[in-house]
Design an enzyme around this catalytic site. Structure first.
Site, short mmCIF file in Angstrom:
data_model
loop_
_atom_site.label_atom_id
_atom_site.label_comp_id
_atom_site.label_asym_id
_atom_site.label_seq_id
_atom_site.Cartn_x
_atom_site.Cartn_y
_atom_site.Cartn_z
CD GLU A 142 70.93 63.17 50.81
OE1 GLU A 142 71.93 61.99 50.32
OE2 GLU A 142 71.96 63.84 50.89
N GLY A 155 74.91 57.85 55.69
CA GLY A 155 75.96 57.58 55.93
C GLY A 155 76.31 56.37 57.30
CB SER A 180 72.69 54.35 54.11
OG SER A 180 73.29 54.62 55.07
CG HIS A 198 75.25 67.09 51.93
ND1 HIS A 198 75.19 66.46 53.55
CD2 HIS A 198 74.34 66.12 51.23
CE1 HIS A 198 75.35 65.34 52.94
NE2 HIS A 198 74.62 64.81 52.65
CG ASN A 253 77.25 64.10 48.26
OD1 ASN A 253 78.27 64.48 48.05
ND2 ASN A 253 77.37 64.30 49.14
CE LYS A 264 78.11 62.40 51.66
NZ LYS A 264 77.91 61.72 52.77
CD GLU A 311 78.01 64.84 55.30
OE1 GLU A 311 78.40 64.83 54.43
OE2 GLU A 311 77.80 63.51 54.88
P1 PGA Z 1 75.69 57.32 51.97
O1 PGA Z 1 75.74 58.75 51.64
O2 PGA Z 1 74.56 57.54 50.69
O3 PGA Z 1 76.76 57.93 52.46
O4 PGA Z 1 74.50 57.19 53.29
C1 PGA Z 1 74.21 60.37 50.75
C2 PGA Z 1 74.77 61.07 50.85
O5 PGA Z 1 74.67 61.98 51.75
O6 PGA Z 1 74.43 62.11 50.23
#
Ligand code: PGA
Length: 270
Positions: free
Chosen positions: A182, A188, A228, A107, A15, A17, A109
């Site tokens: 997730e 993140g 992560s 997601h 992803n 983003k 976010e």
């Molecule tokens: P990350 O994000 O691997 O940076 O923790 C995962 C995601 O948001 O799908």
């Protein structure tokens, strides 16, 4: 390990983003394909997909099809609506015209920064399914949810809600969805869940799929872990029976690192 003894082909999904414009995307996808080719990546054993921003999709699709790359791709979001006065939105029909195989829906976010409700997520899933695009349905609890409700209550409730509007018209065994667990606190943060935590929730999510869509669909559905994920921790997740891949954010922007995650079988030692 998830893929052993099951028909589920693991999926490693990146992803991006809001990173990489369409020119950067072309260079990135070419380099990723070379890197996986050099590593003799077996795409039949592990599927690899990238999820670029909307403006990159056409370039990525054209490159993948012209160079016959085995990489797959998807969008990061889709409108719940078919067409009309929805400024800024992109319909599932548009994505289908670009032969987009996957779309990430719900997601965290989008749920937090864009206040996306469970109902909106469900409508988006319904639209993707209607147009034959596989939704990658994201679910996950915040640190506060975890404290208040335990590990799986929120992800399970989000999954139920997300599936509540879709009409799965094809044969039950062919219903194609992907679920990504997730935990919001792991995204993140550098603080991944433990493989055991991911497995516990993934098992509950699979039980929920069995209840709603039947055991054939539940057995065939890939459940990813995200939050992560790195090349140094992927093996632990992939050893879990109900974890069938990863949704990778930050580490998916680093080609050697993402290629190494896709090559998890080398870390697992199989
Ligand atoms: P990350 O994000 O691997 O940076 O923790 C995962 C995601 O948001 O799908």
């Amino acid at each position: 390990m998830a893929s052993v003894g099951s028909s589920r082909v693991p999926l490693i999904a990146g992803n991006w983003k809001m990173n990489l414009d369409h020119l950067q995307a072309i260079a990135f996808v070419q380099k990723l394909a070379w890197s996986l080719k050099d590593a003799r990546h077996d795409f039949a054993k592990t599927e690899v997909a990238v999820f670029p921003p909307f403006t990159d999709l056409r370039s990525v699709q054209t490159l993948i099809s012209a160079d016959k790359l085995h990489l797959r791709f998807g969008a990061q979001d889709v409108s719940a609506h078919e067409s009309g006065a929805y400024t800024g939105e992109i319909s599932a029909a548009f994505l289908k015209t670009l032969d987009t195989p996957y779309v990430i829906i719900g997601h965290s976010e989008r749920r937090t920064l864009h206040s996306e409700s469970d109902e909106e997520v469900a409508a988006k899933v319904a639209s993707a399914v209607k147009h034959g695009i596989v939704p990658v349905i994201c679910v996950g609890e915040t640190a506060e949810d975890l404290e208040l409700h335990g590990p799986s209550a929120i992800p399970v409730a989000q999954l139920r809600a997300a599936l509540s509007q879709a009409k799965f018209e094809r044969e039950p065994g062919l219903t194609d969805i992907v679920v990504a667990y997730e935990p919001v606190w792991a995204i993140g943060s550098g603080q991944a869940a433990t493989p055991e935590q991911a497995e516990q929730v993934a098992a509950q999510l699979r039980a929920t799929l069995t209840e709603i869509l039947g055991s054939d669909v539940a057995d065939a559905t890939r459940i990813l872990y995200g939050g992560s994920v790195k090349s140094s921790n992927i093996a632990g997740f992939m050893r879990m029976p109900n974890v069938d891949g990863a949704l990778v954010g930050g580490a998916s922007l680093d080609i050697p690192e993402f290629a190494s995650i896709a090559q998890f079988l080398k870390h697992v030692g199989t």
